[in-house]
Structure formats: C-alpha cells, structure tokens
Scaffold this motif. Structure first.
Motif: not given
Length: 448
Positions: A312-327
């Motif tokens: 359903a969520c496809q793991g979410g937003c690439m940019a949001a993960k990247f700029f919060t330090g998440l892989p």
C-alpha cells in the motif's frame, strides 16, 4: 491500475511531466523552501537554452512542465518562455507566491487554454501563513487570487504544504479555494532545502497524519495531492493517485543551471543525473542516466519486507528518508505504523545528509553531514564558484529587467546602475501589510 503502476515503475521513454525551476531568485524566504531559494544563480539557463530544452520536450512529447523556483515570474523572459512552451505543445503550470499576478496579468492568464497557475499559501490565516512564508505573503496571495477570480480564471490551484500548524485549517483552505473558484492542492512537507532545518518543528504529528488521511478520504476526489501522501495508504484504503514514488521513472527536476535531479525534493549530488547542457541534452539524461536506470529497476522492500502494508505505501518517500538519515530501503520517517520513529531514534545527528546547495539571501551555517547512504548518482564537475561581481548582486533580482507589467521611465528617476533599482518597482502599490515583505526583497535582507 496495477498493470499501469508496474509499467510506470519500469520508467517511461519520456516523463509525463517534470518540474523546472527557472530561477533561485525569490522575493520571499519561506522557512521550508525545498530549494533554499533567495539569490539568483549567475549560471542559470539563458532564454535560448530554455527554448532548446522546450524543443526537446516537444520532441519527447512531454505533456506539461511544472515551472517553479524561486519565484519564476521575476525572470524578465518568463512570459516569453511560457509563450514559447505553449506554442510548441508543452503545457505550463507555474507556481507563484502571487507577487506579479496583477489584474492585467490575470486577464492574460484567463485567456490561455494551456497555462495553469498555482498560488502558494501555507496558512488559512495571515498569522499561520506569514510565520512560514514571511510578513505580507498572505495578503499577496489573496490579492493574486482575487485578481484571477475577477478576470474569470476558474480552476487555478491553491497550493498548500501540510504542516502541524495548518492541518487544523483544512476546511478553511477548502473554503478559500471555493470562494475564488480554485482547486485545492495539498502536498507533503519534505525535509529538503531549508525544510531540513525546520522539519522537526513543522512536520505533522502522528495524530495529525491520521486526521489528514481521513480528511483526504472524504475530499480526495476534489482535492489534488500530487501523489504526496501514498505513505498514508498504510492506514487502510488507498488515497486517489498512483501511490508510488515516480522519481526518475515518470518525473524529475531541471534546476535553474540545467542540472537534472531524480526528484524535486532530492536536490543533492546523490540524485544528480546529468545536465541539459551536456552532449545529448535532456533526452540523453532521461534515457541513459545510470542513476535513472538504477531507480527503474525492481526495488527491494528492505526493512519493510515483513510489513503487511508495504504494497500500500511502497516504503514511502525517498527524499524524506534520505534527508532524515534513513536508508532508501528503510521505513518512511512518517511511517504510520511507527517504524519510522523507531528507525530515526538510531540515526546519529552528524550522519544526516544535508542539501547540496543554499541560495538563501542570508545563509545559515549548516552542520556538516556524515556519510551519505547512497552510492548512485554523479558529482557535478568541479568549477570555480561564481562570485558576485559587486555587493548588489546579492539582491536576487538586481540587474534583471522588469517583466510585465512594464514600467514607464521618466526623466530624473532612472537608477544610476541596474542594481539601484527596487526589483518590484513599477508594480501597483502594495497594501500596508505587504510593504515590509517587498522592502526586504529589495534590500536583500532575509526576513524571519
């Protein structure tokens, strides 16, 4: 729909649409600006280079471009570029804070079938909006919408970035849009640009995410989201839209100097695919970039593989993960199942990547980031930094001829040199509440 989404995941021969930031110059200094805009970059694409890009987009049969900035209307050739695009079968939607949407410009826009306008407003009241976008910006946006409505322009967009301070105002935003015959568009706040520095204070709280999701379920057919909130689909029923990250697959960004990034919210060398000035132009970047090819390969669910809501969520937003330090294969920082919060607790503050550029008029010192957890992408060739030739070049609008409406010069009031001009001179006198904001733009001093 599933087959169509799978097709999009593999990438298209041309983007359905793309975001094109024409300039970093801006009269405002929004605290969440995704491109940290303010000062004009002297390397920005020329008029002829912009037209060459449009020629490529026409050959690639790109449907339309989302033009933004900065404030795109401050470019003296803005209308020339818009007219050239529509004459070459490339539709235009441009985002603006409304500073140049005069009655005459509104009438011009109302007569066009291929140009759409998006007015940015991040608070249904001046108090909420101006705390984010700057003093007087609420009045400027309302005046622009009044001008568009009076000119008979129906269906222009009222664009809102959802924050913890304006989610309680969702109904008020819808009422404002209805009042002026506009369509409401709500998008997600990302920790990009200056938003990286204000993310902790502005991003919605978990209970607000649920409220937003439920509100969008009720109003979704009449409210646009730009597919911003597919991470919320893990609550249950999917929201309207494709519900996938289109970065490098169906969308991308061209910045003012021609750099092509996978996503408008990922302005970082890790997501730099090439430049339209390179041999082969935009088409070659889109079709042959190693970065884009990597993004179009099937993606592993990673840390989300065991979650029953991944589809359903496809793991979410690439940019949001990247700029919060998440892989990139980790959970979205705003994962509605709470996985993002747990993952963020393990991220060291000095390991969070920072945006690569800052065009703020008064740049704030940034903490040095640690290792970037991405290896795809390319680095921009090292070139000497373009420095302003004189102090007044720090004014983002200095030296730029005024776009419409044109000013009539009179003897005795001509500036001694281009940078002596107030960049907003010749415009209808602002209301009192806007005067301070415009004065700040002319002086080059960042407002709080």
């Amino acid at each position: 729909m599933t087959a169509l989404v799978d097709h999009f995941k593999a990438g298209l021969d041309a983007p359905i649409c793309l975001t094109w930031e024409l300039t970093y110059a801006c009269n405002l200094a929004c605290v969440h600006c995704l491109s940290s805009s303010g000062r004009r970059d002297p390397r920005e694409l020329t008029t002829d280079e912009c037209k060459a890009v449009i020629d490529e987009l026409e050959r690639m049969q790109v449907f339309y471009v989302n033009i933004g900035g900065g404030e795109p209307t401050v470019r003296s050739d803005f209308w020339e570029i818009v007219d050239y695009a529509t004459a070459h079968h490339v539709g235009v939607k441009f985002s603006t804070n409304g500073v140049r949407i005069t009655p005459r410009i509104a009438e011009r826009l109302a007569k066009s079938d291929y140009v759409d306008v998006q007015i940015s407003l991040d608070g249904a009241t001046a108090e909420v909006n101006d705390a984010v976008r700057g003093p007087g910006s609420y009045a400027t946006a309302i005046r622009a919408m009044e001008n568009l409505a009076n000119a008979g322009f129906r269906g222009f967009k009222l664009s809102v970035v959802a924050t913890r301070h304006n989610i309680p105002q969702l109904d008020e935003f819808k009422a404002i849009a209805d009042r002026y015959g506009a369509q409401l568009r709500i998008t997600r706040l990302r920790p990009s640009g200056r938003g990286a520095d204000t993310w902790d204070e502005l991003h919605p709280l978990p209970e607000q995410q649920r409220r937003l999701y439920e509100w969008l379920l009720v109003h979704g057919d009449n409210v646009l989201t730009g597919d911003s909130f597919f991470h919320l689909s893990a609550y249950g029923k999917a929201l309207p839209g494709l519900n996938l990250c289109g970065a490098g697959r169906v969308v991308c960004l061209i910045d003012p100097i021609g750099d092509v990034y996978a996503c408008p919210f990922a302005i970082h060398e890790a997501f730099l695919a090439g430049n339209v000035r390179d041999e082969g132009g935009f088409a070659k970047v889109w079709r042959e970039s190693p970065l884009f090819r990597e993004l179009r390969r099937p993606q592993a669910a990673g840390a989300c593989a065991s979650c029953g809501h991944y589809d359903a969520c496809q793991g979410g937003c690439m940019a949001a993960k990247f700029f919060t330090g998440l892989p990139l294969d980790g959970p979205d920082p705003e994962c509605v199942r709470g996985e993002g919060q747990a993952a963020l607790a393990t991220v060291a503050a000095d390991s969070v990547p920072k945006p690569s550029q800052d065009h703020s008029r008064t740049a704030k010192p940034r903490r040095r980031g640690g290792p970037v957890p991405v290896t795809i992408g390319m680095r921009r060739p090292a070139t000497p930094a373009a420095m302003p030739s004189k102090p007044c070049d720090e004014n983002p609008l200095s030296g730029m001829p005024l776009p419409e409406p044109a000013r009539t010069a009179t003897p005795g009031n001509a500036p001694a040199k281009p940078c002596d001009e107030n960049p907003l001179s010749g415009m209808p006198a602002p209301r009192a509440a806007e005067e301070a904001a415009m004065a700040g733009a002319a002086s080059g001093v960042e407002r709080p």
